[in-house]
Design a protein around this motif. Structure first.
Motif, short mmCIF file in Angstrom:
data_model
loop_
_atom_site.label_atom_id
_atom_site.label_comp_id
_atom_site.label_asym_id
_atom_site.label_seq_id
_atom_site.Cartn_x
_atom_site.Cartn_y
_atom_site.Cartn_z
N UNK A 237 0.83 -1.20 0.00
CA UNK A 237 0.00 0.00 0.00
C UNK A 237 0.87 1.25 0.00
N UNK A 238 1.92 1.23 0.80
CA UNK A 238 2.85 2.36 0.84
C UNK A 238 3.60 2.49 -0.48
N UNK A 239 3.97 1.35 -1.06
CA UNK A 239 4.68 1.37 -2.34
C UNK A 239 3.80 1.96 -3.44
N UNK A 240 2.53 1.55 -3.47
CA UNK A 240 1.61 2.11 -4.47
C UNK A 240 1.43 3.61 -4.28
N UNK A 241 1.43 4.06 -3.04
CA UNK A 241 1.29 5.50 -2.77
C UNK A 241 2.50 6.26 -3.31
N UNK A 242 3.69 5.69 -3.14
CA UNK A 242 4.90 6.32 -3.67
C UNK A 242 4.85 6.37 -5.19
N UNK A 243 4.42 5.28 -5.80
CA UNK A 243 4.34 5.23 -7.27
C UNK A 243 3.36 6.26 -7.79
N UNK A 244 2.18 6.33 -7.19
CA UNK A 244 1.16 7.29 -7.63
C UNK A 244 1.67 8.73 -7.48
N UNK A 245 2.32 9.00 -6.37
CA UNK A 245 2.82 10.35 -6.12
C UNK A 245 3.89 10.73 -7.13
N UNK A 246 4.83 9.83 -7.41
CA UNK A 246 5.91 10.12 -8.34
C UNK A 246 5.40 10.29 -9.77
#
Length: 272
Positions: A4-13
């Motif tokens: 979930x945290x990884x997906x958040x980083x991907x979406x933000x970047x």
């Protein structure tokens, strides 16, 4: 790992990348030039042959210097068809490899080193994620768009090439097995190569331009392939493409292992 945290980083970047014109314009412009505008030259092949009676003889002389594998792929075709296949299938193969490596390098440079310029890296480093989760999120932010651009470019090129060359070929000739492997096997590997190189470079780079300039050296192997094919030293074929992809994936694994060791949150904080 916390996906979930990884997906958040991907979406933000990815959101940040889409808002950066300096990153988006090259990502759109290069594939558009290579795989939309350049294939349209195939429409000029009959005109070029009609304008120059010696073109066919010069083409045969040039093809005679090409590797046997390439000559076998052109056997039984008219001189005009040979020029189309030579250009759109063989010569463009090496140019296609530039796209995934360039896109992943640009996005990775912005994702890693660009954070320093925007003064957002410190806040990101203090988020409740592990070093591995942060690194995986950052890598996927560059790798996924690069692969997507490479595959979209492949589909667009297939459509444009077949339409542009239809007056000469009279049939759907693209893609062949070599190009399918090139898109599905080699392109993702090269996206990983650009990404892995940029991970190593960006840790020490001061900003986006600094990181990208140092990371552009990764394009040199592709340039060597282009020169080798143009001079007849090598010829892209299915076997070569499979081996090339395997070699790049192995290099990716080595570089990513080094990058994982280099990417230390404490060291990055100390460099701020």
């Amino acid at each position: 790992m916390n996906w979930r945290a990884i997906r958040a980083i991907v979406r933000k970047d990815i959101k940040v990348v889409l808002q950066n014109k300096g990153v988006v314009i090259p990502i759109i412009a290069l594939p558009a030039i290579l795989f939309v505008l350049i294939p349209l030259v195939a429409r000029l092949v009959p005109t070029l042959f009609a304008m120059s009676p010696d073109t066919a003889a010069e083409t045969e002389q040039w093809l005679a210097a090409m590797p046997d594998a390439m000559q076998a792929g052109l056997a039984g075709l008219t001189p005009q068809q040979q020029m189309v296949i030579l250009f759109l299938v063989y010569m463009m193969a090496s140019l296609y490899l530039i796209v995934p490596i360039m896109v992943s390098s640009v996005i990775a440079a912005d994702s890693f080193a660009g954070e320093k310029e925007r003064k957002t890296l410190e806040a990101l480093l203090y988020t409740p994620t592990t070093d591995r989760e942060l690194l995986v999120g950052k890598m996927l932010s560059a790798w996924l768009p690069a692969v997507a651009v490479a595959w979209i470019s492949f589909v667009a090129y297939a459509i444009v090439a077949n339409l542009a060359a239809w007056p000469v070929m009279g049939r759907v000739f693209f893609p062949n097995a070599m190009w399918i492997v090139l898109a599905l096997w080699v392109a993702p590997a090269l996206a990983g190569l650009g990404l892995a190189t940029m991970v190593l470079v960006s840790v020490r780079a001061e900003g986006f331009q600094d990181a990208y300039q140092m990371g552009t050296l990764v394009v040199l192997p592709v340039a060597v392939l282009m020169i080798g094919q143009a001079t007849g030293v090598i010829a892209f074929n299915l076997g070569l493409v499979v081996v090339l992809g395997l070699a790049v994936w192995i290099v990716d694994a080595v570089l990513l292992a080094l990058g994982t060791r280099t990417f230390q949150r404490s060291e990055l904080i100390a460099r701020l």
